[in-house]
Motif scaffolding. Structure first.
Motif, PDB file in Angstrom:
ATOM      1  N   GLN A  14       0.821  -1.210   0.000  1.00 41.91           N
ATOM      2  CA  GLN A  14       0.000   0.000   0.000  1.00 41.91           C
ATOM      3  C   GLN A  14       0.854   1.258   0.000  1.00 41.91           C
ATOM      4  OE1 GLN A  14      -2.788  -0.280   3.275  1.00 41.91           O
ATOM      5  NE2 GLN A  14      -3.602  -2.226   2.552  1.00 41.91           N
ATOM      6  N   TRP A  15       1.958   1.221   0.737  1.00 48.03           N
ATOM      7  CA  TRP A  15       2.841   2.396   0.765  1.00 48.03           C
ATOM      8  C   TRP A  15       3.451   2.654  -0.602  1.00 48.03           C
ATOM      9  CZ3 TRP A  15       4.628   6.835   2.090  1.00 48.03           C
ATOM     10  CH2 TRP A  15       5.910   7.224   1.691  1.00 48.03           C
ATOM     11  N   PHE A  16       3.942   1.611  -1.263  1.00 45.37           N
ATOM     12  CA  PHE A  16       4.542   1.797  -2.578  1.00 45.37           C
ATOM     13  C   PHE A  16       3.513   2.356  -3.563  1.00 45.37           C
ATOM     14  CE2 PHE A  16       7.287  -1.937  -1.103  1.00 45.37           C
ATOM     15  CZ  PHE A  16       8.305  -1.103  -0.647  1.00 45.37           C
ATOM     16  N   GLU A  22       1.517   9.742  -5.575  1.00 44.72           N
ATOM     17  CA  GLU A  22       2.025  11.081  -5.275  1.00 44.72           C
ATOM     18  C   GLU A  22       3.006  11.555  -6.337  1.00 44.72           C
ATOM     19  OE1 GLU A  22       4.360  13.462  -1.659  1.00 44.72           O
ATOM     20  OE2 GLU A  22       4.012  11.292  -1.521  1.00 44.72           O
ATOM     21  N   ILE A  23       3.882  10.661  -6.785  1.00 45.26           N
ATOM     22  CA  ILE A  23       4.878  11.042  -7.781  1.00 45.26           C
ATOM     23  C   ILE A  23       4.228  11.295  -9.135  1.00 45.26           C
ATOM     24  CG2 ILE A  23       6.866  10.200  -9.085  1.00 45.26           C
ATOM     25  CD1 ILE A  23       7.743   8.753  -6.493  1.00 45.26           C
ATOM     26  N   VAL A  24       3.299  10.441  -9.548  1.00 43.17           N
ATOM     27  CA  VAL A  24       2.605  10.643 -10.820  1.00 43.17           C
ATOM     28  C   VAL A  24       1.903  11.998 -10.833  1.00 43.17           C
ATOM     29  CG1 VAL A  24       0.615   9.865 -12.157  1.00 43.17           C
ATOM     30  CG2 VAL A  24       2.369   8.217 -11.477  1.00 43.17           C
ATOM     31  N   ALA A  25       1.229  12.350  -9.751  1.00 46.53           N
ATOM     32  CA  ALA A  25       0.543  13.646  -9.676  1.00 46.53           C
ATOM     33  C   ALA A  25       1.541  14.798  -9.753  1.00 46.53           C
ATOM     34  CB  ALA A  25      -0.273  13.727  -8.388  1.00 46.53           C
ATOM     35  N   SER A 116       7.336  -6.707  -3.460  1.00 46.27           N
ATOM     36  CA  SER A 116       6.578  -5.533  -3.874  1.00 46.27           C
ATOM     37  C   SER A 116       7.508  -4.336  -3.872  1.00 46.27           C
ATOM     38  CB  SER A 116       5.399  -5.277  -2.925  1.00 46.27           C
ATOM     39  OG  SER A 116       4.641  -4.150  -3.345  1.00 46.27           O
ATOM     40  N   GLY A 117       7.214  -3.386  -4.754  1.00 44.71           N
ATOM     41  CA  GLY A 117       8.062  -2.201  -4.792  1.00 44.71           C
ATOM     42  C   GLY A 117       7.601  -1.188  -5.807  1.00 44.71           C
ATOM     43  N   ILE A 118       8.302  -0.081  -5.824  1.00 40.59           N
ATOM     44  CA  ILE A 118       8.102   0.983  -6.800  1.00 40.59           C
ATOM     45  C   ILE A 118       9.416   1.198  -7.527  1.00 40.59           C
ATOM     46  CG2 ILE A 118       8.564   2.696  -4.984  1.00 40.59           C
ATOM     47  CD1 ILE A 118       6.861   4.695  -6.581  1.00 40.59           C
ATOM     48  N   SER A 119       9.335   1.422  -8.826  1.00 30.92           N
ATOM     49  CA  SER A 119      10.525   1.647  -9.639  1.00 30.92           C
ATOM     50  C   SER A 119      10.269   2.815 -10.573  1.00 30.92           C
ATOM     51  CB  SER A 119      10.870   0.391 -10.444  1.00 30.92           C
ATOM     52  OG  SER A 119      12.004   0.608 -11.257  1.00 30.92           O
ATOM     53  N   ILE A 224      12.702   2.779   4.845  1.00 31.65           N
ATOM     54  CA  ILE A 224      12.437   2.686   3.415  1.00 31.65           C
ATOM     55  C   ILE A 224      11.388   3.711   2.993  1.00 31.65           C
ATOM     56  CG2 ILE A 224      10.532   1.021   3.123  1.00 31.65           C
ATOM     57  CD1 ILE A 224      13.993   0.785   1.460  1.00 31.65           C
ATOM     58  N   GLN A 225      10.462   4.056   3.886  1.00 30.10           N
ATOM     59  CA  GLN A 225       9.504   5.112   3.584  1.00 30.10           C
ATOM     60  C   GLN A 225      10.198   6.458   3.441  1.00 30.10           C
ATOM     61  OE1 GLN A 225       6.851   3.993   6.962  1.00 30.10           O
ATOM     62  NE2 GLN A 225       5.199   4.301   5.495  1.00 30.10           N
TER      63      GLN A 225
END
Length: 297
Positions: A14-16, A22-25, A116-119, A224-225
């Motif tokens: 959920q955090w990723f 937030e980044i896309v916006a 899970s992650g964001i890249s 990591i957050q």
């Protein structure tokens, strides 16, 4: 805390996803606000969002994610912000690599995994605006769990002030977790984001960690957050400052050559690229990091 870490895995995923949103916006906001300087008369770019699926050999559900890519914007020539949550069993090659690198016993007997992650990778229109990379992730097996990731700046035209700002934000977000952390993760990034066959770094560095598990999941998740939270204040001011600068053909040529270095690193050395392809994740999502155009001299 359950042995399968179900609550922890859910919170991390959920955090990723929240960080991705937030980044896309913020990036679409940069496209909208670019009303002066090169390409300001073009249409603002928007992300195209595609669901991705991991291909499991046995045909079972193996998770997937969202691939969000913007191409041909005012500010971003190509930027991808991907999130994923994948699971299943590791194949023989991935098991062997995991055992060799991490020394985890029992993987052959129980090769289940969850990740899970964001890249994120951004290649910019203006050569004065640096390219950038960021990723954070959590990995779980029945035998161990850990976090990894970081971010690094990749300008083709270097500005000392930009480098200092980027690193300053990383340090500010890491210092609450220990004064020794930023210098250690900076050194780790300098070592990791190095291109051996070129004998040079791919950029001006940043921070990086892998296999991070102190045994305190809450503390490690908080770290990591904060690595993720550091990204926008580290990068957005650089975009706002440099996107209005004019460039010439020589500047663009330097950018394309530098992108060639970036492509070489990601295809030859990057662990995330290798893991994504070996575990059957969507190839387009895995290779999202490659630039739209590059040049080799």
């Amino acid at each position: 805390m359950g042995a399968d870490f179900s609550d922890e895995k859910s919170r991390a995923a959920q955090w990723f996803r929240a960080l991705r949103d937030e980044i896309v916006a913020a990036f679409e906001g940069l496209e909208d606000s670019h009303d002066t300087g090169p390409l300001s008369d073009a249409a603002p770019g928007r992300f195209e969002v595609t669901e991705t699926r991991r291909a499991a050999p046995d045909g079972r559900d193996a998770g997937g994610g969202l691939m969000s890519v913007m191409r041909g914007g005012r500010v971003f020539e190509k930027v991808g912000v991907n999130v994923s949550e994948v699971y299943g069993t590791l194949g023989d090659r991935a098991q062997a690599a995991m055992a060799a690198r991490k020394g985890i016993p029992g993987m052959a007997e129980d090769p289940r995994f969850w990740a899970s992650g964001i890249s994120l990778v951004a290649h910019m229109q203006n050569p004065h605006v640096p390219a950038v990379h960021m990723n954070t992730r959590m990995f779980w097996t029945p035998h161990a769990w850990w976090f990894g990731g970081g971010s690094d700046l990749n300008p083709c035209l270097e500005y000392d002030a930009d480098t200092a700002h980027f690193h300053g934000q990383q340090k500010a977000h890491l210092d609450p977790h220990g004064a020794d952390l930023y210098p250690r993760l900076k050194d780790w990034a300098d070592e990791y984001f190095f291109i051996p066959h070129r004998k040079r770094a791919r950029g001006v560095g940043g921070i990086f960690l892998d296999d991070h598990c102190t045994g305190d999941w809450e503390a490690d998740f908080a770290l990591i957050q904060d690595i993720g939270r550091a990204f926008l204040p580290a990068f957005v001011p650089l975009v706002e400052k440099r996107r209005v600068q004019p460039w010439d053909e020589a500047d663009k040529d330097a950018q394309l050559v530098h992108r060639g270095l970036y492509a070489e690193y990601n295809l030859v050395y990057d662990r995330g690229t290798k893991f994504g392809l070996e575990t059957g994740h969507d190839a387009n999502a895995v290779l999202m990091s490659l630039p739209p155009l590059a040049k080799w001299v």
